[in-house]
Scaffold this motif. Structure first.
Motif, PDB file in Angstrom:
ATOM      1  N   SER A  11      15.155  37.653  28.506  1.00 32.94           N
ATOM      2  CA  SER A  11      15.267  38.732  27.529  1.00 32.94           C
ATOM      3  C   SER A  11      14.533  39.958  28.052  1.00 32.94           C
ATOM      4  CB  SER A  11      14.668  38.303  26.191  1.00 32.94           C
ATOM      5  OG  SER A  11      14.736  39.380  25.282  1.00 32.94           O
ATOM      6  N   ASP A  13      14.208  42.820  26.621  1.00 38.19           N
ATOM      7  CA  ASP A  13      13.560  43.611  25.583  1.00 38.19           C
ATOM      8  C   ASP A  13      12.976  42.784  24.445  1.00 38.19           C
ATOM      9  OD1 ASP A  13      15.820  42.741  24.276  1.00 38.19           O
ATOM     10  OD2 ASP A  13      16.719  44.733  24.074  1.00 38.19           O
ATOM     11  N   CYS A  15      14.623  40.986  22.397  1.00 38.70           N
ATOM     12  CA  CYS A  15      15.586  40.827  21.308  1.00 38.70           C
ATOM     13  C   CYS A  15      16.885  40.188  21.786  1.00 38.70           C
ATOM     14  CB  CYS A  15      15.903  42.181  20.677  1.00 38.70           C
ATOM     15  SG  CYS A  15      14.492  42.916  19.843  1.00 38.70           S
TER      16      CYS A  15
END
Length: 71
Positions: A11, A13, A15
């Motif tokens: 991931s 970021d 999110c």
């Protein structure tokens, strides 16, 4: 050139999850390289041979605690 021995799900970021497919890559994000190295799935393709990265990053030693109560 970074080489992933297995596909990497990560991931960028916190999110969304992206998958980087196994194989040679001209560029990979720095954090993805760190994760792949920690998982032991990162190698580097040199001109004549492939250097496999197997070293784990150094972990700080756990702090020793004195369990005896001091008065």
């Amino acid at each position: 050139m970074p080489v992933l021995k297995q596909s990497l799900k990560w991931s960028p970021d916190g999110c969304r999850v992206e998958t980087i497919l196994a194989g040679e890559h001209e560029e990979l994000p720095v954090r993805a390289i760190e994760i792949a190295a920690q998982l032991g799935i990162l190698g580097f393709d040199t001109e004549n041979e492939q250097e496999i990265v197997t070293e784990q990053p150094e972990q700080p030693a756990p702090e020793k605690t004195d369990k005896k109560a001091k008065k």
